[in-house]
Design an enzyme around this catalytic site. Structure first.
Site, mmCIF file in Angstrom:
data_model
loop_
_atom_site.group_PDB
_atom_site.id
_atom_site.type_symbol
_atom_site.label_atom_id
_atom_site.label_comp_id
_atom_site.label_asym_id
_atom_site.label_seq_id
_atom_site.Cartn_x
_atom_site.Cartn_y
_atom_site.Cartn_z
ATOM 1 N N GLU D 162 0.813 -1.228 0.000
ATOM 2 C CA GLU D 162 0.000 0.000 0.000
ATOM 3 C C GLU D 162 0.849 1.283 0.000
ATOM 4 O O GLU D 162 0.675 2.158 0.859
ATOM 5 C CB GLU D 162 -0.974 -0.021 1.190
ATOM 6 C CG GLU D 162 -1.866 -1.281 1.162
ATOM 7 C CD GLU D 162 -3.076 -1.235 2.097
ATOM 8 O OE1 GLU D 162 -3.224 -0.257 2.840
ATOM 9 O OE2 GLU D 162 -3.887 -2.187 2.045
ATOM 10 N N GLU D 279 -5.019 -8.607 -0.688
ATOM 11 C CA GLU D 279 -5.773 -8.522 0.567
ATOM 12 C C GLU D 279 -7.214 -8.196 0.231
ATOM 13 O O GLU D 279 -7.479 -7.368 -0.634
ATOM 14 C CB GLU D 279 -5.266 -7.382 1.487
ATOM 15 C CG GLU D 279 -3.932 -7.614 2.118
ATOM 16 C CD GLU D 279 -3.524 -6.442 3.027
ATOM 17 O OE1 GLU D 279 -4.409 -5.665 3.442
ATOM 18 O OE2 GLU D 279 -2.318 -6.313 3.289
#
Lengths: 509, 509, 509, 509
Positions: D162, D279
């Site tokens: 991220e 995810e």
């Protein structure tokens, strides 16, 4: 000249001689969540069997008991037993009781930021003694709820660790330590006066703390149930990366240090106070290769044999190399404190403890190199050892080997004699690892080879007694420890006729 | 004079050399319901790893497949696979396929009452060949339903056991055996012609049965997929209670017997027929102590090394002492066939097989006392042996020990040398048991002592090659087998400075 | 109309109420060598936990203790404990003591050839009482040597099995039985008079044997430490292959049979003699499907609840279907006596016992359909049952279900209510097996499905007491047994603010 | 009105439908040293069976790979694989390959001090890209040496986590991320160009990074083997202590996010680039109770059913609650991401995955509430689900339950129908825990009760098909998921006469 040591038929020594089994040390408690750690501890308990276990970090933030949070502008506290329940459950499952060390300081309750170790244990007093007492109350109360009062009454509570060192207690401030002690013992005894609480858990170098501590307790009427200290026999550490060498004083220096507890107690208002040596080893450094050697085993044999004369317990620091005080180990053998390396490779000192676990029953004889017992089943067992410093050897001082003759009272039946040996060549995982090229991260195959090739050497024989005695001549090589067990034989050779082993392998066409 | 055996860098021998692993024998199949049996087999498979297992009793009434009952005056048949499913499931779980022996006769289908063994296997022809074929059909069909056709096609079916002996086949009636064979192979091939069926599973003494059998198959157009026989090297048995002694012919006699299969096949219409030695051992008697000795291991080493030259498989009779042909064993060691005693005590011959399991890879050299391989990981392994008859020794004929020097091509890196040894003193559970007074029903503690004291002796060293070679001088005591493994070392000694093992254990104040 | 049963706060019943746990029956002892058997017994002990185990065949030749052999024209005897050590070791490992049944006759010591069962237990008197006494002496002495006198003193010795039946004792000869008893008890008590010995282990139909036996002991001054008998409630068996149907008398008939022991003792010279019901079940036939049903569980509930009032123990015959009295079982469910089938499938009666294992502590109430206790942790547990014969149902006699309301004293805290149920639809492995098509030799996948689908149905709830009581309305379907446990709750809902389960799953973009 | 869904006999859908199994998420890697973690993972692998596992922290200091030290005034580097070997060994033992996430930054190599999470992962670029490349080279080379090149070639390497969030990458600096990516992929591909490397592992909110990233790779000729992103469907979190509530968007929003990867790839120079959702979950918060609910299971069912249409994998975040991003969990159920709580209590979403593990074979039908397959053994299995938001229910919007009728092509034989159900009442550990009073640190007895009472409810039946079809009417309560398996029966009811279950339990005197 070889002298024969004649072992008496009955022991005259009344002391218990398994104080070595009373307690063992561990890396910080949160490591007890790990599988490798628990597999190692299970092996230790199966083959050796300690009674208590003691380590740092009960109140450290990676166990996470103390937790504060803000809500509507105020700080509240929540106690979190998620991890400590796992940890103490695991100990009790393995037949171990906690020897509870109260410390270090939760960050949110700390008065300052000083820490010790790679894992950063906070070593400062609480910023609020009220919250500290609440914490202690909550913790002990939770133990009582989960495990029952009768059980927890058998757990000693030791307040802090080595407060006489500024690494472990801010400024090594004695007055502040006494305050911490008073507040903590008060919180515990308020739950039940039967709890056992003690201190000051000092390391060597300022033994007068023991006198000061007992005087403080007496003068201020603060309860104390035991006195505790640590003992290591190594000098200052050298300075190479990832390893440290130190000079090691003779084993007697450890026994002398053990003895100081009762000496100080004897001169205090608590002359019969129990004394626990809550840490000991040769070196106090977790990267000193001495811990991996046969020397360490042979060197400590006398300490295990005689330590119980001068202390209620002395706790080997530590049972395995799952340990991170100086960061994560960088190779399989790295001088860690453990009886076991990672992945359960047994070091020579492991075998020393495992050998002692066979020395049960009545103590018949003990000297500087020998420990002899008669066990409940009538067998006789002896441990002999022959420690030698490297420099003595290199300087031609110590003999390469030593021979002792022992006359053992075994009774009239033939005995089966089983001897197990560990020395610098056999029963020695460190040696095998060196032979394999010191693999830093061994493959599973290499771990299996090390394990297989480092079991103690075994030999067996039958001996016929004369006058109820067998005379054994034992030669011990440098840094050897050897366990000999002599068990009376009941001959069950068949009563039916014709048995003749000479006929078994005869040639034919 | 010690001659140096120079091992070549590459093997010239093209033959596979692990035929010893192809099959192993077992006591009758119903014993495979027992825990002791299964624990023993699990150990064998973990450490040795056979591919097939063969035993008697598939159709015996204690497996209970054939069951007839009367209803309204007629006889009906029910096939019952309750037990055989448990048994074959267990084999397959352990990585073993059945080498299916078809026999003995269910009592309700038997033409007469003759039996063999304490457990009374009926050795008579079926009283009704129609019902027999139905039974065979039902059994093989059930196997296919439960395990799948592809799996069962890999299971050999051997018809009966030693029909050339009247103990095992009524009157040793050859014509009746051929009839049984024809009916059985017909029933099996009707399900799928791909099934492998063979015989005649004879023991020694009437080898002409092999010629007769192949001629019968050829002349009658009866399918045959392999030829099978047994081989034992012992003479007549003596006669004391609970034990038997026999003369044992040299190992070459076993290899000669193994070779007869291909010789007979070569002279038949089936010159390339596979040959299985479906039983072999030194003695054919389940109470001959020779099976418990180091002699047996050293004696059979050459057979394991070379047997694959002359047969597809040769099946050691048997993997463990859970075995009841001469009634229930009356003492822990009793001369049983097993590699393991009851309760998983390893006999010397177990270690022989376990040693052979390390001899994988390329065969570099083989002679009467040596077997040398290079393994896939680059290591070199050798097995040496030194068998000697008791009478030779007692008569002064055989040397107590023998020394051999071997020059091994190991490459340029230093090698880690690991040697494991079994002989009459070490690695020898029979010796330890004798030393313990031959306990008939050992306590658990005694079993543990026997196991601990009879692991092969291990020693380790490092050797530096010269010209890519290491010269090993190996001394083998009487009836010793020794496995030496030489593995190149990658030295990972630390690159950081200062390491010096001489400093580890220095004395100080 | 539903009546409310009001359970008192404290029990008034002083009797122990777990006599059902005292003993359990087993197939003949040699089966205890098998893995399936031992896995089944381990499961039973983990989840139920019996104290003693009793089975036939201690002296049968497949255990093989008595062994004679000829040497130089004379017969000698060898005692062989190879197997019985394995068997009793296994029992003791699982927390079970042997309830030792002395029998049947070793063939070599038998006076005749009559046998019982498929496995041919010889039921004739010894041909030589001297050798018999020697055998008994050897066996008991061996037990004492292996397990210690104190341990073996806690094992009852019961002489023979059902000697009042000619199947089990030649000619059902009472005088000969008394002789056997006298000789045997004499041999045992000669070792230590503290051993507990008893008989006559009769089955129903000739209860006067109990009177005769006690009179014999009294008159002849033969020691007796307990009285034993068997009890089954089934009538004559029908006659189809591989199954048998029987009429089953009401549970009270079993309790009445249990009670006869104390009645006979009370009228004898031994008014306080302990009484053991050493076998009981509904049907005495090992191929009656009743044993597999929910009926059997519901039917026996009252017997387990009340049997302890009239006997020291009553031993369910048997714990698992590994059993061969009528040959090898021919299908997974076959009407065997077992609580478990082969491969550890739990039958409804298994659940009955497992439910009773939760009924510890103080007995609060007991009636024909209910058993209520308060346990040491303050929780209340009840078992309810509702047995119904098939014919009643088919004839419209018994209701399909029954409802009972129970008022339970649980204290003031909310209670967690957990109910587990077994009936003809749920918790019923027999039903699932029928639904699967009655697979005779299920695949492993089918076994897994049967196990998964036949766990007792579980439901949970929270109930708030009124006046310290909770009123439960329980509806029991036909042949249902249901266990309800009510445990006080300590609410630990968080003290921190804001928890609101209604907010957990809210929709958003 | 209930509509009947008619399932076709053969599937028309060609896509693989088990992408849900491809990967699963885990707490940071060092947690994989823990026993609780490994026991949980073993359970997950046994009953569900993922192929890859992905978590943070490979290069974090508690795994400790990068280690620098000073010697004689210079900084040297040592790579330490002690812990990562334990971790990856454990994964591979359990049948899982690492999906390797490269990050975060070792403190000694970090350019700044910013960290993320309670465990303080450093989120800054390396201070020296040369040392970074050396580190990456050392790590991948070590993997190759330990596990073999062919194995490691199957492990994807994802660069960082991220980076579009400043929490996870300092300043969310895209240019710096691209530099990191280029340097890292270069170091990896230099070892072998066959390694699979990808990024940018973004979370939602700045999807243009995917376009930017692919353009960067294309323009700068930087290799890229896959595109990765994350997807969560929750809105902003509320703010109470130790818990968070969030609005949850419908499941379609997750599928839409999954689909963006291929959309961006399709518009790039890499139109066929594999896409991994590394995810996903409903809430991105590790203290949101939604993760513990039946809602979460029912809500995600469609995602598991259809996610494979739009991505190569989608990795549930995470397999168990051993997880410390927001500190140590303070109570058993605490809204953690796990399929399992600590101590292996199964949450409803665990059952969802376990149910999907039964949906193997050919996909016959799929819609918004149904997933139907035919398995290789001929059985048909379906999963149905019925998710409903709390607010819909509270507002009267959603029905409490829903009924669906399904016509299933099962063939002509009777079928055994097994149904397993999880909803808000049954199969629901969270509900049982609430009923028990939300114990924060449950006793072992409470853990056992929760496990026993939260197994999915099971029911069984037999159905007779009509025209090769069975019509099932399924009623699903709120947030129910239900698995139905229909297996053809082979009836093995005995061929022998007389079986009549009506006779089993007849009454008698």
């Amino acid at each position: 000249m070889v002298v024969t040591v004649v072992i008496p038929v009955a022991g005259t020594h009344s002391a218990s001689h398994d104080a070595w089994r009373e307690c063992v040390g561990t890396g910080r408690l949160s490591l007890a969540l790990r599988r490798d750690y628990l597999e190692s501890l299970a092996l230790v308990q199966k083959e050796i069997g300690f009674r208590y276990i003691r380590g740092h970090g009960l109140l450290h933030d990676d166990v996470g008991i103390y937790r504060d949070y803000e809500w509507e502008g105020e700080i509240h506290v929540l106690y979190n037993f998620t991890y400590i329940d796992r940890i103490f459950d695991a100990f009790l499952d393995l037949g171990l009781k906690p020897f509870v060390e109260i410390g270090f300081m939760p960050e949110a309750l700390a008065s300052s930021t000083e820490t010790v170790f790679w894992w950063k244990g906070n070593v400062t007093p609480p910023k609020d003694y009220g919250r500290w007492r609440d914490l202690i109350h909550a913790v002990v109360t939770h133990f009582v709820e989960r495990y029952g009062l009768q059980e927890v009454l058998t757990w000693p509570f030791e307040i802090w660790n080595e407060p006489n060192l500024s690494n472990f207690w801010k400024d090594a401030d004695q007055a502040e330590y006494f305050k911490l002690y008073r507040e903590t013992v008060g919180a515990i005894k308020a739950i039940d006066p039967g709890f056992q609480v003690g201190g000051p858990a000092i390391c060597g170098g300022s033994d007068h703390w023991m006198a000061d501590f007992l005087r403080f307790c007496d003068e201020e009427s603060v309860p104390v149930d035991f006195l505790s200290r640590h003992a290591y026999s190594s000098g200052p550490r050298g300075s190479i990366p990832f390893a440290a060498y130190q000079e090691i004083a003779p084993p007697e220096s450890l026994l002398r240090d053990f003895a100081t507890g009762r000496e100080y107690a004897g001169r205090s208002a608590y002359p019969n106070l129990p004394v626990h040596i809550t840490e000991f080893n040769s070196s106090y450094t977790s990267i000193n290769p001495v811990h991996d050697t046969a020397f360490n085993a042979a060197y400590l044999a006398k300490v295990l044999s005689q330590g119980g004369d001068v202390a209620e317990s002395f706790s080997y620091w530590t049972f395995c190399d799952v340990f991170e005080e100086e960061n994560i180990p960088t190779t399989l053998f790295h001088g860690g404190f453990g009886l076991l390396t990672h992945q359960q490779v047994k070091k020579p000192t492991y075998h020393l403890y495992e050998f002692f676990a066979h020395l049960t029953g009545e103590l018949l004889h003990r000297d500087d190199n020998l420990h002899v017992v008669r066990r409940d089943d009538g067998s006789v067992a002896l441990l002999a050892w022959n420690y030698a410093y490297d420099d003595e050897v290199h300087d031609g001082g110590a003999p390469a080997s030593r021979t002792v003759t022992v006359s053992l009272p075994v009774g009239d039946a033939n005995v089966f004699v089983k001897r197990r040996t560990v020395n610098e060549q056999v029963g020695n995982s460190w040696t095998v690892w060196q032979q394999l090229g010191r693999p830093r991260f061994p493959t599973r195959e290499q771990i299996a080879v090390i394990k297989e090739c480092s079991a103690p050497a075994v030999s067996t024989a039958v001996r016929e007694p004369t006058g109820g005695r067998v005379e054994l001549e034992l030669t011990l090589s440098r840094n050897e420890i050897t366990l000999v067990e002599l068990t009376p034989i009941r001959d069950e050779s068949p009563s039916y006729p014709g048995l003749d082993d000479r006929k078994v392998a005869r040639s034919g066409a």
